[in-house]
Design a protein around this motif. Structure first.
Motif, PDB file in Angstrom:
ATOM      1  N   LYS A  42       8.168  74.023  34.297  1.00 51.61           N
ATOM      2  CA  LYS A  42       8.448  72.872  33.446  1.00 51.61           C
ATOM      3  C   LYS A  42       9.447  73.283  32.363  1.00 51.61           C
ATOM      4  O   LYS A  42       9.235  74.266  31.663  1.00 51.61           O
ATOM      5  N   VAL A  86      10.985  67.954  31.544  1.00 57.20           N
ATOM      6  CA  VAL A  86      10.079  67.238  30.647  1.00 57.20           C
ATOM      7  C   VAL A  86      10.858  66.817  29.408  1.00 57.20           C
ATOM      8  O   VAL A  86      11.562  67.640  28.800  1.00 57.20           O
ATOM      9  N   THR A  88      11.661  66.390  25.808  1.00 57.63           N
ATOM     10  CA  THR A  88      11.196  66.985  24.549  1.00 57.63           C
ATOM     11  C   THR A  88      12.105  66.477  23.438  1.00 57.63           C
ATOM     12  O   THR A  88      13.229  66.962  23.278  1.00 57.63           O
ATOM     13  N   ASP A  92       9.388  67.221  18.437  1.00 55.33           N
ATOM     14  CA  ASP A  92       8.252  67.779  19.176  1.00 55.33           C
ATOM     15  C   ASP A  92       8.586  69.081  19.893  1.00 55.33           C
ATOM     16  O   ASP A  92       7.752  69.623  20.609  1.00 55.33           O
ATOM     17  N   ALA A  96       5.778  71.516  21.625  1.00 53.95           N
ATOM     18  CA  ALA A  96       5.753  71.570  23.088  1.00 53.95           C
ATOM     19  C   ALA A  96       5.676  73.019  23.572  1.00 53.95           C
ATOM     20  O   ALA A  96       4.981  73.323  24.548  1.00 53.95           O
ATOM     21  N   ARG A  99       2.090  74.465  22.600  1.00 59.31           N
ATOM     22  CA  ARG A  99       1.043  73.955  23.497  1.00 59.31           C
ATOM     23  C   ARG A  99       1.175  74.491  24.914  1.00 59.31           C
ATOM     24  O   ARG A  99       0.244  74.387  25.705  1.00 59.31           O
ATOM     25  N   ASP A 101       3.399  73.258  27.004  1.00 58.89           N
ATOM     26  CA  ASP A 101       3.777  72.125  27.855  1.00 58.89           C
ATOM     27  C   ASP A 101       4.965  72.471  28.733  1.00 58.89           C
ATOM     28  O   ASP A 101       5.117  71.923  29.831  1.00 58.89           O
TER      29      ASP A 101
END
Length: 280
Positions: A42, A86, A88, A92, A96, A99, A101
């Motif tokens: 990701k 993803v 972003t 954030d 990101a 976390r 992500d």
């Protein structure tokens, strides 16, 4: 429905298969390990910046950041179909990464001391500058020419405030919610110029509907060192990305990505920056 008898060997095979799947044996799962070999990766990008990171109507992605991220992912062991982009957004990006992500972020992510407290940066991979986007027949050649003219930028932008504070205090600032709205205002004549990073401006000017209508003023009002953000402390990934960026430059794939994404805007880009060298 007829039920067939299952032999003991076949039953054992089924059990083993189910157990392997439950333990993460599915090759399509995303471990985020960056090891390739069947996993997905990701990657954080922008979805709304033409020429840099844009989600197209058909669901595909385009832009310089996308090309850089795809090249880096390949060097990390991932094919294009193993990449999951993803969105972003700017506020954030740090969270990101914290976390988990995304594995890394390539999204016009300027390296600065404040961000380096919570994020590690590979690169830089592009040196951009604050500039002005103007109509091709505009007589604006310097930032001071904006005195008495209408300048557009997004709400809360530091770029527009830099112009008013340092170059043209009498500029009439118009704020819009997004750069696309500023570009539309520039096209209609509602404003005289739009300001932000030259790479972002070049991306908009390169769009098919704007080709030949706009140009960059060619000013260098600030230095923006774009880096690839990774989770703080992930030195292994950081080193691999830096090696990939160096290889991209050596193979001239970096030059091709610049020409493909910014060429129509006559973007006079800086040479590929050296890894670890930040231009103040």
């Amino acid at each position: 429905m007829k039920l067939r008898k299952v032999s003991a060997a076949a039953a054992a095979a089924i059990v083993l298969s189910i157990t392997a799947t439950a333990c993460g044996g599915d090759g399509d799962s995303d471990s985020g390990s960056g090891s390739g070999g069947g996993d997905k990766i990701k990657i954080g990008i922008k979805y709304d910046q033409p020429g840099l990171g844009l989600k197209e109507p058909d669901g595909s992605f385009s832009g310089f950041d996308v090309d850089v991220a795809t090249y880096v992912a390949k060097e990390l062991g991932y094919d294009a179909d193993q990449i999951e982009f993803v969105e972003t957004k700017t506020p954030d990006r740090e969270n990101a990464l914290k976390r988990g992500d995304v594995k890394f972020i390539a999204a016009t992510y300027s390296i600065n001391d404040e961000r380096k407290k919570s994020v590690d940066f590979a690169g830089p991979y592009l040196l951009a500058h604050q500039d002005l986007l103007i109509k091709t027949d505009s007589d604006i050649t310097e930032a001071t020419d904006l005195n008495g003219k209408k300048l557009c930028s997004v709400t809360g932008s530091t770029s527009a405030q830099n112009v008013k504070n340092d170059f043209a205090p009498k500029a009439n600032l118009t704020e819009r919610s997004g750069y696309s709205e500023c570009v539309s205002a520039l096209q209609s004549g509602a404003v005289d110029a739009l300001t932000t990073d030259d790479s972002i401006l070049a991306g908009y000017a390169s769009q098919e509907q704007y080709k030949g209508k706009f140009k960059l003023a060619g000013l260098k009002l600030s230095n923006e060192n774009y880096g690839i953000g990774v989770q703080k402390g992930d030195t292994e990934t950081l080193n691999k990305i830096n090696a990939a960026l160096e290889k991209m430059v050596q193979e001239k794939a970096w030059d091709k990505a610049v020409a493909d994404n910014f060429g129509p805007a006559n973007y006079k880009n800086e040479p590929a920056p050296k890894i670890g060298v930040i231009v103040k």
